[in-house]
Design an enzyme around this catalytic site. Structure first.
Site, PDB file in Angstrom:
ATOM      1  N   VAL A  60     -16.850  -6.365  77.794  1.00 18.74           N
ATOM      2  CA  VAL A  60     -15.409  -6.251  78.019  1.00 18.74           C
ATOM      3  C   VAL A  60     -14.664  -7.196  77.083  1.00 18.74           C
ATOM      4  CG1 VAL A  60     -13.551  -6.395  79.719  1.00 18.74           C
ATOM      5  CG2 VAL A  60     -15.856  -5.762  80.472  1.00 18.74           C
ATOM      6  N   CYS A  61     -13.656  -6.643  76.419  1.00 20.72           N
ATOM      7  CA  CYS A  61     -12.737  -7.459  75.616  1.00 20.72           C
ATOM      8  C   CYS A  61     -11.325  -6.929  75.884  1.00 20.72           C
ATOM      9  CB  CYS A  61     -13.110  -7.437  74.131  1.00 20.72           C
ATOM     10  SG  CYS A  61     -13.026  -5.841  73.306  1.00 20.72           S
ATOM     11  N   GLY A  62     -10.402  -7.178  75.010  1.00 22.69           N
ATOM     12  CA  GLY A  62      -9.037  -6.725  75.238  1.00 22.69           C
ATOM     13  C   GLY A  62      -8.923  -5.210  75.324  1.00 22.69           C
TER      14      GLY A  62
END
Length: 151
Positions: A60-62
């Protein structure tokens, strides 16, 4: 149930922590690779998947995009970004993606749970998709051998 790797960049950490807890509640074993710069976390997790330490991983990132781009640089790994159940399902059934990426700025936690459920419930179907996945593997092998030859 297999061991699922999870990791995030600093922005994605809250959603990754939420989904790791969700996986635990559903009976999955989770190895948390923590959070940091997305290229570092994605590479570490993807390398562990490539070595066979995990059948699946969640990053998960932006937006999920940076994680997918980085993870896909690791030979033998297929990572897909999905923010809807159908795409998550097809990532597995048609593309044999071992890594799912999502973006904290794109999806709410409860919707992310649903996407994750669809991805986890799906397996590679083979059939007409087998030839395409084999071709992806051939591209991977071709570029891997070119890198080795130039070293």
């Amino acid at each position: 149930m297999g061991l699922i790797a999870v990791g995030a960049d600093v922005a994605g950490a809250p959603l990754e922590e939420h989904l790791a807890a969700y996986l635990h509640q559903r009976g999955y074993r989770v190895r948390d690779y923590g959070n940091g710069d997305y290229p570092d976390v994605a590479a570490e997790v993807a390398e562990a998947v490539a070595r066979g330490e995990h059948d699946r991983a969640l990053l998960v990132c932006g937006t999920g995009l940076g994680m997918a781009i980085t993870a896909n640089k690791v030979p033998g790994v297929r990572a897909a970004t999905a923010h809807d159940p159908y795409s998550a399902e097809r990532a597995r059934k048609s593309n044999d993606a071992q890594i799912l990426t999502m973006g904290v700025r794109v999806i709410a936690p409860q919707a992310a749970e649903k996407v994750l459920d669809h991805w986890l419930a799906s397996e590679f179907e083979g059939g007409p998709s087998t030839g395409n996945v084999d071709k992806v593997k051939q591209v991977d092998a071709r570029y891997r051998s070119q890198r080795s030859a130039s070293s």
